[in-house]
Design a protein around this motif. Structure first.
Motif, PDB file in Angstrom:
ATOM      1  N   GLU A   1       2.653   1.719  -3.531  1.00 29.02           N
ATOM      2  CA  GLU A   1       1.708   2.082  -4.544  1.00 29.02           C
ATOM      3  C   GLU A   1       1.373   3.570  -4.320  1.00 29.02           C
ATOM      4  OE1 GLU A   1      -1.357   2.148  -7.464  1.00 29.02           O
ATOM      5  OE2 GLU A   1       0.140   0.637  -6.984  1.00 29.02           O
ATOM      6  N   ARG A   2       1.327   4.105  -3.251  1.00 29.73           N
ATOM      7  CA  ARG A   2       1.002   5.603  -3.121  1.00 29.73           C
ATOM      8  C   ARG A   2       2.274   6.370  -2.951  1.00 29.73           C
ATOM      9  NH1 ARG A   2      -3.446   8.063  -0.125  1.00 29.73           N
ATOM     10  NH2 ARG A   2      -3.318  10.243  -0.729  1.00 29.73           N
ATOM     11  N   PHE A   3       3.375   5.997  -2.543  1.00 29.93           N
ATOM     12  CA  PHE A   3       4.556   6.786  -2.400  1.00 29.93           C
ATOM     13  C   PHE A   3       5.676   6.361  -3.255  1.00 29.93           C
ATOM     14  CE2 PHE A   3       1.899   7.400   1.177  1.00 29.93           C
ATOM     15  CZ  PHE A   3       1.454   8.523   1.089  1.00 29.93           C
TER      16      PHE A   3
ATOM     17  N   LEU B   1       0.990  -0.927  -0.178  1.00 27.08           N
ATOM     18  CA  LEU B   1       0.066  -0.017   0.059  1.00 27.08           C
ATOM     19  C   LEU B   1       0.769   1.404  -0.104  1.00 27.08           C
ATOM     20  CD1 LEU B   1      -2.809  -1.110   2.720  1.00 27.08           C
ATOM     21  CD2 LEU B   1      -2.907  -0.840   0.148  1.00 27.08           C
TER      22      LEU B   1
END
Length: 349
Positions: A94-96, A91
């Motif tokens: 994916e975001r950063f 997660l």
């Protein structure tokens, strides 16, 4: 193989093998429950439950609330302590972006499996095997640290690896019981302080596990009540048994822990013991009773300490987790507070 958690309370349901029942497995994976994936540090095998769960995929709602508390900004360097299944690392990646994420796992088998899962999903954070309590100094300093195992003490090494103004989010448990997620901000002087943001129930960081001494050792080989002094109390053990009052009691007491010996008729004995193996207390709960029998022995009056801590919490208006916080000094010592760091929680015992 997974052992799904229960929708309410703690504990695990029966095992689900993905190869045998893929539909039920998928339903469990997409439910808002935790999924135990390892027992007894990997020594347990088979479809039954082991003695102690030691790895899991955390409850999704808890994961998302902790990520919200972490409040990662684009370009931040993030350290995760406790890779587990690898989901949190995925997660964050994916975001950063994978280059901004470091994840540390003490269990080599879990780390290898998580690394394979992450690679298969297209993510490549730095995934290392190591002692999470030591952080990961080669990649420090970090802007954010997410700890996914319960702490009794905030590791000094981790605080030192966070930039001033950086955030540490971690489950923090007291010796007595009860646990909450704390959000600490690291200061220029090397201390860290912040409030709790809610309750939690995580597996303990392996390096901070506690081995308990059996009740019989406290009795000195004599049958109960040994040399215990008898008294009566109108405070029911039932009042003290929920997660929140246990947490409030634990913030005030030192080295005291409870254990309930439950009987078939609904009664039980609440045992209190100290870590130093010097003092003990037993309180007999009987449904419907207005007074309860107490025996205590040793230099500390443990039931008196617990009662005092409970009374203080009650007099403060029974505050919830979000009104409490902790400050970790630059030297590593921590103290708890209510509403503000200037309003320290009292210590008893």
């Amino acid at each position: 193989m997974i052992w799904p958690g229960q929708a309410s309370g703690t504990g695990q349901t029966d095992a689900i093998d993905r190869r045998i029942d893929p539909a039920r497995w998928r339903q469990a994976v997409y439910s808002d429950v935790s999924l135990t994936t390892q027992w007894d540090d990997g020594e347990h095998s088979g479809t039954g439950k082991g003695r102690t769960p030691t790895c899991s995929n955390s409850q999704p709602s808890m994961v998302f609330s902790m990520l919200a508390a972490l409040d990662v900004e684009p370009g931040s360097r993030v350290l995760e302590v406790g890779t587990g299944t690898g989901w949190n690392a995925a997660l964050l990646s994916e975001r950063f972006g994978s280059p901004n994420v470091v994840t540390v796992e003490v269990d080599a088998d879990n780390a290898a499996t998580a690394r394979a899962r992450l690679g298969a999903a297209g993510y490549s954070p730095m995934a290392v095997v190591g002692d999470g309590a030591e952080g990961w100094k080669p990649s420090a300093p970090f802007d954010r640290v997410l700890i996914t195992a319960s702490l009794r003490q905030v590791p000094r090494a981790i605080v030192e690896q966070v930039r001033p103004g950086g955030i540490i989010v971690a489950p923090y448990a007291t010796e007595y019981g009860g646990e909450g997620v704390v959000r600490l901000t690291v200061r220029e002087d090397g201390s860290a302080s912040g409030p709790f943001v809610g309750s939690s129930a995580f597996m303990r960081l392996r390096q901070q596990r506690t081995q308990r001494t059996h009740v019989r050792e406290y009795l000195g080989g004599k049958p109960w009540p040994a040399d215990g002094a008898k008294s009566m109390t109108s405070t029911s053990p039932e009042e003290l048994g929920d997660w929140l009052p246990m947490f409030a009691i634990g913030l005030q007491t030192a080295g005291v822990f409870p254990w309930a010996e439950v009987y078939d008729d609904g009664s039980y004995t609440l045992w209190l013991r100290d870590k130093a193996v010097t003092s003990w207390a037993s309180i007999d709960y009987v449904p419907g009773a207005e007074e309860f029998e107490v025996y205590q022995s040793g230099p500390r009056t443990l039931w008196g300490e617990v009662q005092s801590a409970y009374s203080w919490w009650h007099l403060q208006g029974r505050p919830g987790f979000e009104r409490f916080g902790i400050t970790v000094a630059a030297g590593g010592l921590a103290h708890a507070w209510l509403d503000s760091p200037s309003h320290s929680v009292p210590r008893v015992g």
